[in-house]
Design an enzyme around this catalytic site. Sequence first.
Site, PDB file in Angstrom:
ATOM      1  CG  HIS A  17      30.787  46.819  32.017  1.00  0.00           C
ATOM      2  ND1 HIS A  17      31.403  47.899  32.599  1.00  0.00           N
ATOM      3  CD2 HIS A  17      31.672  45.787  32.112  1.00  0.00           C
ATOM      4  CE1 HIS A  17      32.615  47.548  33.025  1.00  0.00           C
ATOM      5  NE2 HIS A  17      32.804  46.260  32.729  1.00  0.00           N
ATOM      6  CE  LYS A  41      40.447  44.990  36.993  1.00  0.00           C
ATOM      7  NZ  LYS A  41      39.218  44.845  36.207  1.00  0.00           N
ATOM      8  CB  SER A 129      36.274  50.138  34.186  1.00  0.00           C
ATOM      9  OG  SER A 129      35.025  49.529  34.007  1.00  0.00           O
TER      10      SER A 129
HETATM   11  O1  PNS Z   1      35.495  43.427  35.969  1.00  0.00           O
HETATM   12  P1  PNS Z   1      36.574  42.486  36.455  1.00  0.00           P
HETATM   13  O2  PNS Z   1      37.502  43.173  37.438  1.00  0.00           O
HETATM   14  O3  PNS Z   1      37.331  41.828  35.338  1.00  0.00           O
HETATM   15  O4  PNS Z   1      35.820  41.307  37.255  1.00  0.00           O
HETATM   16  C1  PNS Z   1      36.546  40.257  37.829  1.00  0.00           C
HETATM   17  C2  PNS Z   1      35.698  39.513  38.870  1.00  0.00           C
HETATM   18  C3  PNS Z   1      35.251  40.460  39.983  1.00  0.00           C
HETATM   19  C4  PNS Z   1      34.493  38.901  38.195  1.00  0.00           C
HETATM   20  C5  PNS Z   1      36.639  38.390  39.434  1.00  0.00           C
HETATM   21  O5  PNS Z   1      37.771  38.976  40.050  1.00  0.00           O
HETATM   22  C6  PNS Z   1      35.931  37.462  40.409  1.00  0.00           C
HETATM   23  O6  PNS Z   1      35.268  36.548  39.992  1.00  0.00           O
HETATM   24  N1  PNS Z   1      36.080  37.752  41.722  1.00  0.00           N
HETATM   25  C7  PNS Z   1      35.534  36.911  42.761  1.00  0.00           C
HETATM   26  C8  PNS Z   1      36.605  35.944  43.293  1.00  0.00           C
HETATM   27  C9  PNS Z   1      36.661  34.688  42.450  1.00  0.00           C
HETATM   28  O7  PNS Z   1      35.724  33.913  42.414  1.00  0.00           O
HETATM   29  N2  PNS Z   1      37.770  34.514  41.701  1.00  0.00           N
HETATM   30  C10 PNS Z   1      37.921  33.383  40.806  1.00  0.00           C
HETATM   31  C11 PNS Z   1      38.527  32.160  41.436  1.00  0.00           C
HETATM   32  S1  PNS Z   1      40.101  32.458  42.157  1.00  0.00           S
END
Ligand code: PNS
Length: 161
Positions: A17, A41, A129
Amino acid sequence: MKTAICPGSFDPVTNGHLDIIRRAARTFDHVIVAILTNPRKAPLFNTLERTDMLKACTQDLPNVSVDSSAPGLLVDFAREKGAQAIVKGLRPIQDFEYEWQMGMVNMQLNDEIETYFLMSRNEYSYLSSSIVRELASLGGKLENLVPPIVEQRLRQKFADK
Ligand code: PNS
């Protein structure tokens, strides 16, 4: 002023990251590292703990700030912060399908915010992670995978459990 969001769960932040954040900070005027909710998650570290680790690990980057949000859409967060871009790391194979889907959904939701993918560096291409949490839970070596402060917090977390 070009602002980018580097979103993620960062549970916890890894050297992979941090490499993406550093590279984004070379291209954009301001990078906001955003701890967002991934509904798929259940986090090990709470938002405050993750924020604290990310701030400690990015303190040498003057154009990087760390923020978080209550559950909500990434594109809404980006718009509220005046960002024009979302920057994500892309590891070979495993990330593509999910990231492509998310990128498409975000484009449908807000066409003015562009998603950029930075190829993950070879030495971090296997790093996540979740593998770091698993290694830490089993007492494995974390050297070169996470910064020392993150290793310390992981050891503490699993010692407390
Ligand atoms: O590190 P990760 O878990 O892969 O990150 C994923 C994250 C947090 C970036 C993603 O789940 C996200 O964008 N969450 C916010 C909700 C959202 O906008 N989802 C996309 C449209 S449904």
